[in-house]
Design a protein around this motif. Sequence first.
Motif, short mmCIF file in Angstrom:
data_model
loop_
_atom_site.label_atom_id
_atom_site.label_comp_id
_atom_site.label_asym_id
_atom_site.label_seq_id
_atom_site.Cartn_x
_atom_site.Cartn_y
_atom_site.Cartn_z
N ARG A 1 35.59 33.38 44.82
CA ARG A 1 35.61 34.20 46.05
C ARG A 1 36.66 33.69 47.03
O ARG A 1 37.35 34.46 47.69
N ALA A 2 36.82 32.37 47.12
CA ALA A 2 37.77 31.78 48.06
C ALA A 2 39.21 32.00 47.63
O ALA A 2 40.12 31.98 48.47
N LEU A 3 39.44 32.21 46.34
CA LEU A 3 40.81 32.30 45.82
C LEU A 3 41.26 33.72 45.52
O LEU A 3 42.46 33.96 45.37
N VAL A 4 40.34 34.67 45.47
CA VAL A 4 40.64 36.00 44.93
C VAL A 4 41.68 36.75 45.75
O VAL A 4 42.42 37.59 45.22
N VAL B 1 40.82 46.52 50.61
CA VAL B 1 41.39 46.74 49.29
C VAL B 1 40.52 47.78 48.57
O VAL B 1 39.30 47.75 48.68
N LYS B 2 41.15 48.69 47.86
CA LYS B 2 40.40 49.73 47.14
C LYS B 2 39.40 49.09 46.19
O LYS B 2 39.68 48.07 45.57
N GLN B 3 38.24 49.74 46.06
CA GLN B 3 37.13 49.15 45.31
C GLN B 3 37.50 48.82 43.86
O GLN B 3 37.17 47.75 43.36
N THR B 4 38.21 49.74 43.20
CA THR B 4 38.56 49.50 41.80
C THR B 4 39.43 48.26 41.67
O THR B 4 39.19 47.40 40.80
N GLU B 5 40.44 48.14 42.53
CA GLU B 5 41.32 46.97 42.49
C GLU B 5 40.55 45.70 42.84
O GLU B 5 40.73 44.65 42.21
N ALA B 6 39.69 45.78 43.87
CA ALA B 6 38.91 44.60 44.29
C ALA B 6 38.04 44.09 43.16
O ALA B 6 37.98 42.88 42.89
N LEU B 7 37.37 45.00 42.45
CA LEU B 7 36.48 44.59 41.36
C LEU B 7 37.28 44.05 40.17
O LEU B 7 36.85 43.10 39.52
N ASN B 8 38.43 44.64 39.90
CA ASN B 8 39.26 44.15 38.79
C ASN B 8 39.77 42.74 39.08
O ASN B 8 39.76 41.87 38.19
N ARG B 9 40.19 42.50 40.31
CA ARG B 9 40.67 41.16 40.66
C ARG B 9 39.53 40.15 40.66
O ARG B 9 39.68 39.01 40.22
N ALA B 10 38.37 40.59 41.13
CA ALA B 10 37.19 39.71 41.12
C ALA B 10 36.80 39.35 39.70
O ALA B 10 36.47 38.20 39.39
N ARG B 11 36.86 40.32 38.80
CA ARG B 11 36.52 40.09 37.39
C ARG B 11 37.49 39.08 36.77
O ARG B 11 37.08 38.18 36.02
N ALA B 12 38.78 39.21 37.12
CA ALA B 12 39.79 38.29 36.59
C ALA B 12 39.55 36.86 37.08
O ALA B 12 39.71 35.90 36.31
N TYR B 13 39.11 36.71 38.33
CA TYR B 13 38.88 35.36 38.85
C TYR B 13 37.59 34.76 38.32
O TYR B 13 37.49 33.53 38.15
N LEU B 14 36.59 35.57 38.05
CA LEU B 14 35.39 35.05 37.39
C LEU B 14 35.75 34.50 36.02
O LEU B 14 35.23 33.47 35.59
#
Length: 226
Positions: free
Chosen positions: A157-160, A116-129
């Motif tokens: 991390r398990a759900l992202v 997954v592209k880095q920008t999208e990965a970090l945005n999704r990770a931020r939303a799950y945090l």
Amino acid sequence: MSSLLCVNELYYTYREGKVSTPVLKGVNLEVSAGELTAVIGKSGSGKSTLLHVIATLDRPDSGSVLFDGTELTALSSPKQARFRNRSLGFVYQFHHLLNDLSALENVALPLSIGNVKQTEALNRARAYLKKVGLEGKETALPPELSGGERQRVAIARALVHHPRLILADEPTGNLDADNSERILSLFLDLVRSEGSAVIMVTHDLALARRADSVYRMVRGKVERDA
């Protein structure tokens, strides 16, 4: 609801040197998409082992694990790894975070591995945090977080990557009542809105009663709890 996971006559023996200890003794379990299943039982009854075998982290002596009609134990190691990355979310009893990565980077890791592209990965990770109540902790390293906070990072991390199957080993063991409720709500949301299936090992009977189905591990087998 359709069956997403079928475990049939699963046997597993733990071996250490010359000592062999039967752990799973003919486990049968069926889990539907859109269902939260709780597994309870005494310590040492084989609950964690069952999750590890389903996750293809341990190979059974015999029996089968079918995920959406595919026999997982028959897959090659690369295909099993692909299944774990794309379709499985595993919440370990002990968080297994990487200490040199920030909370945000730890959560984004499955997405990065999945290209997954880095920008999208970090945005999704931020939303799950944010969903697990850790907004503002994105840059913290695991040693800078409490035990409960590290567990919540591991759950995010398990759900992202929106897995179809979530295996959770005592996911709320290190959490207070408020955060336990937050995590249960997350699981229920995934189950209801995305049709995922969750198998949750827990000692928390109040939590287990919120599940759609409750099973008890007894002498190496799984029994439907009354």
